[in-house]
Design a protein around this motif. Structure first.
Motif, PDB file in Angstrom:
ATOM      1  N   PHE A 156      70.410 -30.005   1.761  1.00 19.48           N
ATOM      2  CA  PHE A 156      70.496 -28.991   0.707  1.00 19.48           C
ATOM      3  C   PHE A 156      69.456 -27.906   0.960  1.00 19.48           C
ATOM      4  CE2 PHE A 156      72.350 -32.719  -1.274  1.00 19.48           C
ATOM      5  CZ  PHE A 156      73.437 -32.196  -1.973  1.00 19.48           C
ATOM      6  N   SER A 176      68.036 -25.361  -6.684  1.00 16.55           N
ATOM      7  CA  SER A 176      68.746 -25.307  -7.964  1.00 16.55           C
ATOM      8  C   SER A 176      70.130 -25.935  -7.842  1.00 16.55           C
ATOM      9  CB  SER A 176      68.867 -23.855  -8.441  1.00 16.55           C
ATOM     10  OG  SER A 176      67.585 -23.305  -8.693  1.00 16.55           O
ATOM     11  N   ALA A 177      70.833 -25.625  -6.753  1.00 14.43           N
ATOM     12  CA  ALA A 177      72.157 -26.206  -6.540  1.00 14.43           C
ATOM     13  C   ALA A 177      72.055 -27.721  -6.373  1.00 14.43           C
ATOM     14  CB  ALA A 177      72.809 -25.579  -5.314  1.00 14.43           C
ATOM     15  N   PHE A 178      71.014 -28.174  -5.680  1.00 15.28           N
ATOM     16  CA  PHE A 178      70.800 -29.607  -5.511  1.00 15.28           C
ATOM     17  C   PHE A 178      70.577 -30.284  -6.862  1.00 15.28           C
ATOM     18  CE2 PHE A 178      67.442 -32.924  -5.187  1.00 15.28           C
ATOM     19  CZ  PHE A 178      68.214 -33.915  -4.606  1.00 15.28           C
ATOM     20  N   ASN A 179      69.723 -29.702  -7.701  1.00 17.85           N
ATOM     21  CA  ASN A 179      69.429 -30.302  -9.004  1.00 17.85           C
ATOM     22  C   ASN A 179      70.678 -30.374  -9.887  1.00 17.85           C
ATOM     23  OD1 ASN A 179      66.698 -30.815  -8.563  1.00 17.85           O
ATOM     24  ND2 ASN A 179      66.086 -28.759  -9.182  1.00 17.85           N
ATOM     25  N   ARG A 180      71.487 -29.303  -9.878  1.00 16.86           N
ATOM     26  CA  ARG A 180      72.705 -29.291 -10.689  1.00 16.86           C
ATOM     27  C   ARG A 180      73.687 -30.361 -10.208  1.00 16.86           C
ATOM     28  NH1 ARG A 180      72.202 -23.648 -10.194  1.00 16.86           N
ATOM     29  NH2 ARG A 180      73.797 -23.655  -8.554  1.00 16.86           N
ATOM     30  N   ALA A 181      73.900 -30.437  -8.902  1.00 18.22           N
ATOM     31  CA  ALA A 181      74.844 -31.411  -8.358  1.00 18.22           C
ATOM     32  C   ALA A 181      74.343 -32.833  -8.584  1.00 18.22           C
ATOM     33  CB  ALA A 181      75.048 -31.158  -6.865  1.00 18.22           C
ATOM     34  N   GLN A 236      79.214 -34.032   0.129  1.00 17.05           N
ATOM     35  CA  GLN A 236      78.209 -33.781  -0.916  1.00 17.05           C
ATOM     36  C   GLN A 236      77.825 -35.066  -1.628  1.00 17.05           C
ATOM     37  OE1 GLN A 236      77.564 -30.238  -2.961  1.00 17.05           O
ATOM     38  NE2 GLN A 236      77.991 -31.100  -4.986  1.00 17.05           N
ATOM     39  N   ASN A 268      69.333 -25.135  -1.146  1.00 18.64           N
ATOM     40  CA  ASN A 268      69.077 -24.495  -2.433  1.00 18.64           C
ATOM     41  C   ASN A 268      68.676 -25.554  -3.453  1.00 18.64           C
ATOM     42  OD1 ASN A 268      69.832 -23.525  -5.215  1.00 18.64           O
ATOM     43  ND2 ASN A 268      70.224 -21.630  -4.072  1.00 18.64           N
TER      44      ASN A 268
END
Length: 356
Positions: free
Chosen positions: A300, A304-309, A270, A302
């Protein structure tokens, strides 16, 4: 207003000398602009800025920089925004010959004493608080070290203590490199850069007492194969422990052992995806690429998951990073028209001093 020494530039090798004496705020800002590719620099208050003294002499040896400097007390902050606008991928090693400093590196705090060697990854956040000091700093492109260090990601914040065998040898090499730099021709500069990278990899990449160097060398080939496989398949959403085990013919237990000191294989994948996305977002050639498309190209699915990570690792959203990388906050800002203060930034991006 204190005078600013005219930069002296010689070829070969490229050499830059700058200094400021007690001065007004404008001259302090000019000095700070020259530091911007590496750190956001500041002094304690307006009085400290007005009385600030600093100087450096730096040599560029085939994109390896060796910098001898001194400074009044200061704070150096390599924040997510500084990382975004400088867009450099280097490893630095610093030894203070006078004075030490307090270090914050991604949540870890340390005290670095006089004579200790501190290693920093310039793609990661750090903050230094220093009293008056003198220092010697070596800055190397990551690409020179990667072939020689299996666990390059573990170097950030590493301290080689004064008096240890590895510190003594590496600090001696840094002093010798600086002393001999004025006499190098172009071919010698390239040889010195390659040799220095190999030496740093052997010393800074080993444990503090050197006892696990043999074990690292034995495991290095397997780990390097895994790293190369990961880099080549970051775009592939199938990439994970099972995929690597199948492709490389290693057991899951062995794979986990190899990546244990790197934070685990899943975390490592990641992080490399997020670093790849970071590099693509700040690349001017990909300025029109949608953030979502970049996320997909980095594996990625998703958004949203990408932005959070991404925010968790880099301290800002992908959109904020893009804005920072193309905004007027660039490290190329000329505060006085004296292009000498942009030289180090140009060197770090591979531009020769003659082009500055």
């Amino acid at each position: 207003m204190g005078s600013v020494a005219s930069p002296e530039i010689r070829r070969p090798p490229n050499c830059l000398s700058l200094s400021i004496r007690s001065s007004n705020a404008g001259e302090f800002e000019l000095w700070r602009s020259g530091y911007a590719p590496l750190f956001e620099m500041d002094a304690e208050n307006a009085a400290a800025r007005a009385s600030f003294r600093a100087g450096l002499t730096s040599y560029n040896l085939a994109n390896v920089l060796i910098i001898d400097g001194y400074s009044s007390a200061e704070t150096l902050d390599r924040s997510a925004r500084t990382i975004a606008r400088s867009n450099i991928d280097h490893i630095s090693l610093t030894v203070h010959t006078q004075g030490g400093f307090g270090l914050e590196a991604e949540g870890r705090t340390s005290e670095v004493g006089t004579g200790d060697i501190c290693v920093l990854d310039m793609t990661r956040r750090s903050r230094l608080r220093s009293p008056d000091y003198k220092s010697l700093t070596l800055v190397l492109p990551r690409i020179l070290l990667e072939p020689h260090v299996a666990n390059l990601d573990t170097l950030h914040g590493k301290i080689l203590p004064k008096g240890s065998a590895l510190n003594t040898m590496l600090a001696s090499h840094m002093r010798l490199l600086y002393a001999q730099a004025p006499s190098f021709d172009l071919s010698e500069s390239h040889a010195a850069a390659r040799g220095t990278a190999t030496l740093v990899a052997a010393f800074a990449g080993a444990s503090s007492d050197g006892r696990d160097m043999i074990a690292q060398a034995a495991a290095g080939a397997s780990l390097e194969a895994c790293r190369q496989m990961i880099e080549a398949h970051l775009h592939d959403q199938r990439l994970g422990p099972e995929y690597l085990c199948n492709q490389l013919g290693v057991s899951r237990a062995k794979l986990y052992r190899m990546f244990e000191q790197l934070g685990g294989v899943t975390w490592y994948i990641q992080r490399r995806r997020l670093v790849r996305a970071y590099q693509m977002i700040v690349d001017p050639m990909q300025g029109r690429e949608r953030i979502g498309a970049i996320a997909a190209r980095c594996g990625f699915s998703n958004a949203s998951a990408f932005n959070r990570a991404f925010r968790q690792l880099h301290g800002m959203s992908p959109t904020e990073l893009r804005i920072a990388s193309v905004s007027g906050e660039s490290d190329e800002t000329e505060l006085s028209g004296d292009q000498a203060y942009r030289t180090i930034g140009c060197w770090l991006h591979g531009v020769e001093a003659a082009a500055v």
